[in-house]
Design a protein around this motif. Structure first.
Motif, PDB file in Angstrom:
ATOM      1  N   SER A  87      -4.305  12.298  29.178  1.00 47.72           N
ATOM      2  CA  SER A  87      -4.357  12.262  30.631  1.00 47.72           C
ATOM      3  C   SER A  87      -4.150  10.953  31.019  1.00 47.72           C
ATOM      4  O   SER A  87      -4.796   9.853  30.323  1.00 47.72           O
ATOM      5  CB  SER A  87      -5.657  12.881  30.925  1.00 47.72           C
ATOM      6  OG  SER A  87      -5.441  14.469  30.597  1.00 47.72           O
ATOM      7  N   GLY A  88      -3.612  10.581  32.042  1.00 45.53           N
ATOM      8  CA  GLY A  88      -3.557   9.226  32.772  1.00 45.53           C
ATOM      9  C   GLY A  88      -2.768   8.081  32.270  1.00 45.53           C
ATOM     10  O   GLY A  88      -2.929   7.040  32.574  1.00 45.53           O
TER      11      GLY A  88
ATOM     12  N   THR B 233      -1.927  16.175  35.964  1.00 45.86           N
ATOM     13  CA  THR B 233      -1.093  17.136  35.931  1.00 45.86           C
ATOM     14  C   THR B 233      -1.790  18.386  35.551  1.00 45.86           C
ATOM     15  O   THR B 233      -2.342  18.445  34.262  1.00 45.86           O
ATOM     16  CB  THR B 233       0.160  16.795  35.027  1.00 45.86           C
ATOM     17  OG1 THR B 233       0.803  15.674  35.495  1.00 45.86           O
ATOM     18  CG2 THR B 233       1.153  17.979  34.718  1.00 45.86           C
ATOM     19  N   GLU B 234      -1.635  19.381  36.296  1.00 46.57           N
ATOM     20  CA  GLU B 234      -2.533  20.755  35.549  1.00 46.57           C
ATOM     21  C   GLU B 234      -1.525  21.700  35.542  1.00 46.57           C
ATOM     22  O   GLU B 234      -2.192  22.781  34.779  1.00 46.57           O
ATOM     23  CB  GLU B 234      -3.358  20.794  36.831  1.00 46.57           C
ATOM     24  CG  GLU B 234      -4.434  19.924  37.280  1.00 46.57           C
ATOM     25  CD  GLU B 234      -5.297  20.282  38.332  1.00 46.57           C
ATOM     26  OE1 GLU B 234      -5.153  21.426  39.069  1.00 46.57           O
ATOM     27  OE2 GLU B 234      -6.571  19.755  38.746  1.00 46.57           O
TER      28      GLU B 234
ATOM     29  N   ASN C 150      -2.073  17.317  29.686  1.00 47.91           N
ATOM     30  CA  ASN C 150      -2.595  16.972  28.445  1.00 47.91           C
ATOM     31  C   ASN C 150      -2.660  18.004  27.190  1.00 47.91           C
ATOM     32  O   ASN C 150      -3.066  19.308  27.548  1.00 47.91           O
ATOM     33  CB  ASN C 150      -3.962  16.206  28.724  1.00 47.91           C
ATOM     34  CG  ASN C 150      -4.578  15.676  27.068  1.00 47.91           C
ATOM     35  OD1 ASN C 150      -3.891  15.586  26.269  1.00 47.91           O
ATOM     36  ND2 ASN C 150      -5.714  15.609  27.231  1.00 47.91           N
ATOM     37  N   LEU C 151      -2.072  17.868  26.278  1.00 51.98           N
ATOM     38  CA  LEU C 151      -1.955  18.855  25.315  1.00 51.98           C
ATOM     39  C   LEU C 151      -2.902  18.399  24.070  1.00 51.98           C
ATOM     40  O   LEU C 151      -2.509  17.314  23.457  1.00 51.98           O
ATOM     41  CB  LEU C 151      -0.394  18.953  24.634  1.00 51.98           C
ATOM     42  CG  LEU C 151      -0.204  20.061  23.570  1.00 51.98           C
ATOM     43  CD1 LEU C 151      -0.064  21.213  24.102  1.00 51.98           C
ATOM     44  CD2 LEU C 151       1.319  19.512  22.901  1.00 51.98           C
ATOM     45  N   PRO C 152      -3.970  19.225  23.901  1.00 54.93           N
ATOM     46  CA  PRO C 152      -4.864  19.074  23.036  1.00 54.93           C
ATOM     47  C   PRO C 152      -4.323  18.949  21.507  1.00 54.93           C
ATOM     48  O   PRO C 152      -4.625  18.290  20.697  1.00 54.93           O
ATOM     49  CB  PRO C 152      -5.893  19.886  23.098  1.00 54.93           C
ATOM     50  CG  PRO C 152      -5.925  20.537  24.488  1.00 54.93           C
ATOM     51  CD  PRO C 152      -4.526  20.469  24.890  1.00 54.93           C
ATOM     52  N   ARG C 153      -3.272  19.983  21.371  1.00 55.38           N
ATOM     53  CA  ARG C 153      -2.854  20.064  20.019  1.00 55.38           C
ATOM     54  C   ARG C 153      -1.560  20.873  20.239  1.00 55.38           C
ATOM     55  O   ARG C 153      -1.425  21.700  21.096  1.00 55.38           O
ATOM     56  CB  ARG C 153      -3.847  21.065  19.021  1.00 55.38           C
ATOM     57  CG  ARG C 153      -3.011  21.002  17.697  1.00 55.38           C
ATOM     58  CD  ARG C 153      -4.107  21.858  16.808  1.00 55.38           C
ATOM     59  NE  ARG C 153      -3.105  22.095  15.655  1.00 55.38           N
ATOM     60  CZ  ARG C 153      -2.830  21.037  14.498  1.00 55.38           C
ATOM     61  NH1 ARG C 153      -3.538  19.939  14.543  1.00 55.38           N
ATOM     62  NH2 ARG C 153      -2.450  21.459  13.254  1.00 55.38           N
ATOM     63  N   TYR C 154      -0.511  20.349  19.721  1.00 52.78           N
ATOM     64  CA  TYR C 154       0.965  20.975  19.526  1.00 52.78           C
ATOM     65  C   TYR C 154       0.757  22.498  18.942  1.00 52.78           C
ATOM     66  O   TYR C 154       0.098  22.643  18.022  1.00 52.78           O
ATOM     67  CB  TYR C 154       1.898  20.158  18.821  1.00 52.78           C
ATOM     68  CG  TYR C 154       3.302  20.882  19.164  1.00 52.78           C
ATOM     69  CD1 TYR C 154       4.066  20.312  19.972  1.00 52.78           C
ATOM     70  CD2 TYR C 154       3.750  21.678  18.329  1.00 52.78           C
ATOM     71  CE1 TYR C 154       5.278  20.692  20.362  1.00 52.78           C
ATOM     72  CE2 TYR C 154       5.175  22.178  18.272  1.00 52.78           C
ATOM     73  CZ  TYR C 154       5.891  21.682  19.316  1.00 52.78           C
ATOM     74  OH  TYR C 154       7.274  21.903  19.525  1.00 52.78           O
ATOM     75  N   PRO C 155       1.122  23.467  19.809  1.00 53.76           N
ATOM     76  CA  PRO C 155       1.169  24.787  19.391  1.00 53.76           C
ATOM     77  C   PRO C 155       1.934  25.000  18.058  1.00 53.76           C
ATOM     78  O   PRO C 155       2.966  24.806  17.824  1.00 53.76           O
ATOM     79  CB  PRO C 155       1.728  25.677  20.498  1.00 53.76           C
ATOM     80  CG  PRO C 155       2.621  24.977  21.165  1.00 53.76           C
ATOM     81  CD  PRO C 155       2.086  23.312  21.227  1.00 53.76           C
ATOM     82  N   GLY C 156       0.984  25.645  17.040  1.00 51.48           N
ATOM     83  CA  GLY C 156       1.313  25.741  15.722  1.00 51.48           C
ATOM     84  C   GLY C 156       2.569  27.093  15.609  1.00 51.48           C
ATOM     85  O   GLY C 156       3.041  27.323  14.492  1.00 51.48           O
TER      86      GLY C 156
ATOM     87  N   HIS D   8      -4.007   9.461  20.012  1.00 43.69           N
ATOM     88  CA  HIS D   8      -3.778  10.923  20.404  1.00 43.69           C
ATOM     89  C   HIS D   8      -2.077  11.169  20.235  1.00 43.69           C
ATOM     90  O   HIS D   8      -1.866  12.188  19.448  1.00 43.69           O
ATOM     91  CB  HIS D   8      -3.920  11.162  22.029  1.00 43.69           C
ATOM     92  CG  HIS D   8      -3.806  12.427  22.630  1.00 43.69           C
ATOM     93  ND1 HIS D   8      -4.256  13.434  22.032  1.00 43.69           N
ATOM     94  CD2 HIS D   8      -2.799  12.825  23.418  1.00 43.69           C
ATOM     95  CE1 HIS D   8      -3.957  14.597  22.578  1.00 43.69           C
ATOM     96  NE2 HIS D   8      -2.955  14.239  23.534  1.00 43.69           N
ATOM     97  N   VAL D   9      -1.216  10.193  20.847  1.00 47.80           N
ATOM     98  CA  VAL D   9       0.068  10.158  20.187  1.00 47.80           C
ATOM     99  C   VAL D   9       0.410  10.453  18.576  1.00 47.80           C
ATOM    100  O   VAL D   9       1.161  10.999  18.347  1.00 47.80           O
ATOM    101  CB  VAL D   9       0.646   8.954  20.811  1.00 47.80           C
ATOM    102  CG1 VAL D   9       2.143   8.665  20.180  1.00 47.80           C
ATOM    103  CG2 VAL D   9       0.994   9.078  22.393  1.00 47.80           C
ATOM    104  N   LYS D  10      -0.199   9.641  17.933  1.00 48.37           N
ATOM    105  CA  LYS D  10      -0.361   9.566  16.621  1.00 48.37           C
ATOM    106  C   LYS D  10      -0.487  10.977  15.896  1.00 48.37           C
ATOM    107  O   LYS D  10       0.350  11.531  15.108  1.00 48.37           O
ATOM    108  CB  LYS D  10      -1.230   8.824  15.904  1.00 48.37           C
ATOM    109  CG  LYS D  10      -1.305   8.726  14.203  1.00 48.37           C
ATOM    110  CD  LYS D  10      -2.409   7.934  13.877  1.00 48.37           C
ATOM    111  CE  LYS D  10      -2.377   8.071  12.362  1.00 48.37           C
ATOM    112  NZ  LYS D  10      -3.423   6.943  11.689  1.00 48.37           N
ATOM    113  N   GLN D  11      -1.467  11.782  16.584  1.00 51.81           N
ATOM    114  CA  GLN D  11      -1.870  12.783  16.159  1.00 51.81           C
ATOM    115  C   GLN D  11      -0.786  13.936  16.628  1.00 51.81           C
ATOM    116  O   GLN D  11      -0.421  14.842  15.742  1.00 51.81           O
ATOM    117  CB  GLN D  11      -3.175  13.580  16.926  1.00 51.81           C
ATOM    118  CG  GLN D  11      -4.251  12.843  16.080  1.00 51.81           C
ATOM    119  CD  GLN D  11      -5.783  13.086  16.789  1.00 51.81           C
ATOM    120  OE1 GLN D  11      -5.651  13.523  17.974  1.00 51.81           O
ATOM    121  NE2 GLN D  11      -6.783  13.507  15.815  1.00 51.81           N
TER     122      GLN D  11
END
Length: 202
Positions: free
Chosen positions: A13-14, A36-37, A62-68, A102-105
């Motif tokens: 975010s941001g 962005t919501e 903001n995506l906490p985790r890419y969907p597996g 966050h980008v690395k993850q």
């Protein structure tokens, strides 16, 4: 025939994801930050080597985790269609080490998603807020070497506020995506890949 290239823009975010997209699509910048919501799809057209391309740009919260899995993706309507993307812009704030982590993850999760497929994703890591250069957390060349050599991704810095390198980002992304589709190679090169006479954004 118009070829379609879908691009997903992800990051914390941001960091300026929406600002980058809106500078490219509408040449505008909003000083006031509005999170962005919900998922939003932007469209842009480009001509490259006398061929027309349509860019579908997914602006996502903001995506906490890419969907597996597809099931995980469909549980949250904000991210539907994300797993159809094979081209990604991962945005971080050059003044925020947390946003880079966050980008690395996200990059690692995307790689894991495509590990069983024959065609790897195209990922470009973008450091935004270059206008705040004196507040950056690490020199540019350090990040560039890490991302290009260790992550095997493209790297570019820009400023959405000053509209600096925004057009260059999408131009080079497009030629990297189209070149890769012809050569079927996972390697990409962003530096100097596009020239103004070869691609014009309309």
């Amino acid at each position: 025939m118009v070829q379609t290239v879908q691009v997903a823009v992800l990051g914390a975010s941001g960091v300026g994801k929406t600002s980058i997209i809106r500078q490219f699509v509408a040449q505008e910048f909003q000083e006031e930050y509005t999170p962005t919501e919900s998922r939003h799809l932007y469209r842009a057209s480009a001509v490259l080597s006398e061929r027309m391309y349509e860019l579908l740009i997914l602006d996502l919260p903001n995506l906490p985790r890419y969907p597996g899995s597809a099931g995980q993706e469909w549980l949250d309507p904000r991210f539907r269609g994300l797993r159809n993307s094979r081209v990604f812009i991962l945005v971080f704030d050059i003044c925020s080490p947390e946003s880079f982590h966050h980008v690395k993850q996200l990059r690692q999760q995307i790689i894991e998603r495509f590990c069983s497929t024959s065609k790897p994703p195209l990922i470009v890591v973008v450091g935004n807020k270059r206008d705040q250069q004196k507040h950056r957390f690490v020199p540019r060349h350090v990040l560039s070497i890490l991302v290009k050599k260790s992550w095997k991704c493209g790297y570019l810095e820009c400023s959405a506020r000053n509209n600096w390198h925004i057009l260059l980002l999408f131009k080079e992304l497009l030629i990297s995506a189209t070149t890769r589709s012809r050569s079927h190679t996972p390697s990409i090169c962003l530096k100097g890949a596009l020239h103004r006479e070869r691609c014009s954004v309309m």
